[in-house]
Write an enzyme that holds these catalytic residues in place. Structure first.
Site, short mmCIF file in Angstrom:
data_model
loop_
_atom_site.label_atom_id
_atom_site.label_comp_id
_atom_site.label_asym_id
_atom_site.label_seq_id
_atom_site.Cartn_x
_atom_site.Cartn_y
_atom_site.Cartn_z
N SER A 73 0.79 -1.24 0.00
CA SER A 73 0.00 0.00 0.00
C SER A 73 0.82 1.28 0.00
CB SER A 73 -0.95 0.02 1.20
OG SER A 73 -2.08 -0.78 0.93
N LYS A 76 0.22 3.75 -2.78
CA LYS A 76 -0.78 4.82 -2.78
C LYS A 76 -0.17 6.21 -2.80
CE LYS A 76 -4.51 2.16 -0.57
NZ LYS A 76 -3.88 0.86 -0.27
N SER A 137 -5.81 3.76 4.41
CA SER A 137 -5.26 2.94 3.32
C SER A 137 -6.37 2.20 2.58
CB SER A 137 -4.23 1.95 3.87
OG SER A 137 -3.44 1.43 2.82
#
Length: 440
Positions: A73, A76, A137
């Site tokens: 993640s 991102k 997230s």
């Protein structure tokens, strides 16, 4: 004999006209060599890690930072960079509402993943999806934003790949906006890629991304520093979001001596536990990246402990020096001139610069070389005339004894330099005399 006599008389005349106009160069000041460091290094328990200055990308610690690994993640941050680009150029507005399609809703409704429960056909503001992406997230939220920016998930991936290249990220593999595996994003993924395919790049690449994001869009910290927030409070989609960055003040892995206010975690089976952190102690902001720390359980704080090690090492073993705009740096104090009244021209930095040096080093360790703009060069020197305060090139600044250098595999950081006074062209007699001297 007559020809020789004319040459000698010409020399005498030129010498007379040139008398008093020649200047001597001051003796150069050399940088003091670094003494041997007694600082302890970091026993980093992770596959890779890096610590850099958040402005210049000066590397302060490095472990295996060039190896590409799954980043989960932390992906991102690249997606958010493009979302902020779209907001700043007017393509998206914070209060604009985005309709969620079925494929994105399916990802968002997966309770085994970090998510806010987006529903197909429902609309959510760009701001709410942005906050969910950074604080919680939320995978579906960033996928929805990516589609809004580029028109489709695959078009957004193409933009991500192009942006990564612009930022100097290398050996990059990108399959989606969120960092899940290709299988986990379902119809948002690729039929011709393995289900296990996952976004990958190096710790150094992640640092480049974080530095670029902080420098271009520092407002991102207003969101990454939020500890708790409600998503769609008062609606059927209401979700209490708690930041996965446990190093924020007051959370379980916070440390009073480190003022951490971002940025992003990343966790997956292949990636282990990852964290891109940033701290600002006394105006000195650094970025750290930990890749593949231990992840024995959902409550394992290993990535944050390793981050604390790196951050503490930097702040305990380094100090900063500020070189102000208008200052001179050893090696770039003057440049040679061609056909000018003076044989050198004084140059100064046009911008200020902060450099980190070990506690056993001194400011005179800073050194530089100058690269002149090619269009201003003749005979490997600055061609006269040049107006006062003209930017004539770049100071390539480094630190004597430094083995780590800066992001991008360079040992220097670059700052434009300008001449402090007008570089006037020498008269014909002076130029003639110099040409004669050169012949002999």
């Amino acid at each position: 004999m007559k020809r020789l006599k004319r040459v000698v008389m010409g020399l005498v005349t030129a010498m007379t006209l040139f008398a008093g106009s020649l200047s001597t160069l001051s003796a150069p000041v050399t940088a003091q060599a670094a003494t041997t460091s007694t600082s302890t290094t970091v026993n980093l328990k992770a596959k890779a890690g890096i610590a850099v200055d958040a402005k210049t990308g000066q590397i302060l610690y490095d472990k295996n930072s060039d190896q590409a690994l799954p980043v989960a993640s932390m992906t991102k941050l690249l997606s958010i960079y493009l979302v902020l680009d779209a907001v700043h150029n007017g393509q998206l507005k914070w209060d604009q509402k985005i309709t969620i399609n079925k494929a994105t809703a399916k990802v968002a409704q997966n309770t085994n993943l970090s998510n806010v429960p987006l529903r197909a056909g429902h609309k959510y503001t760009v701001k709410a999806l942005y906050q969910a992406s950074l604080i919680y997230s939320a995978n579906g939220a960033i996928e929805a934003l990516g589609t809004a920016v580029a028109g489709s998930p695959h078009a957004f991936v193409a933009k991500m790949r192009a942006q990564a290249k612009k930022l100097g990220m290398t050996n990059v593999k990108i399959y989606n906006a969120c960092g899940l595996t290709n299988k986990q994003v379902g119809k948002l993924g690729y039929d011709n890629e393995a289900g296990s395919a996952e976004n990958e790049w190096s710790a150094a690449d992640q640092a480049k991304l974080a530095v670029a994001l902080l420098n271009k869009y520092p407002e991102v910290l207003q969101t990454t520093s939020v500890k708790k927030m409600w998503f769609e409070k008062g609606t059927n989609d209401a979700t209490k979001m708690e930041n996965w960055n446990w190093m924020l003040k007051g959370l379980s892995a916070s440390y009073a001596k480190l003022h951490v206010d971002g940025l992003k975690t990343g966790t997956s089976d292949a990636a282990g536990a990852n964290f891109t952190g940033t701290a600002n102690n006394d105006g000195n902001r650094i970025v750290t990246v930990v890749l593949h720390a231990a992840h024995k359980s959902e409550t394992d704080p290993s990535r944050f402990k390793q981050t604390q090690k790196m951050m503490s090492y930097v702040y305990n073993n380094f100090k900063t020096i500020n070189v102000k705009a208008g200052s001179q740096v050893t090696g770039s104090k003057t440049v040679k001139t061609n056909d000018a009244k003076e044989k050198t021209a004084k140059t100064v930095l046009t911008q200020g610069l902060k450099l980190w040096i070990r506690n056993d080093q001194v400011a005179s360790n800073v050194q530089s070389t100058t690269t002149l703009k090619s269009k201003l060069v003749k005979n490997k020197a600055l061609e006269a005339p040049v107006a006062k305060n003209t930017v004539v090139g770049t100071a390539n600044i480094s630190l004597k004894g430094d083995q780590l250098g800066f992001l991008g595999n360079t040992k220097t950081t670059r700052v434009p330099v300008k001449v402090t006074g007008a570089v006037e062209k020498a008269n014909v007699f002076v130029r003639m005399w110099r040409a004669i001297v050169a012949l002999f």
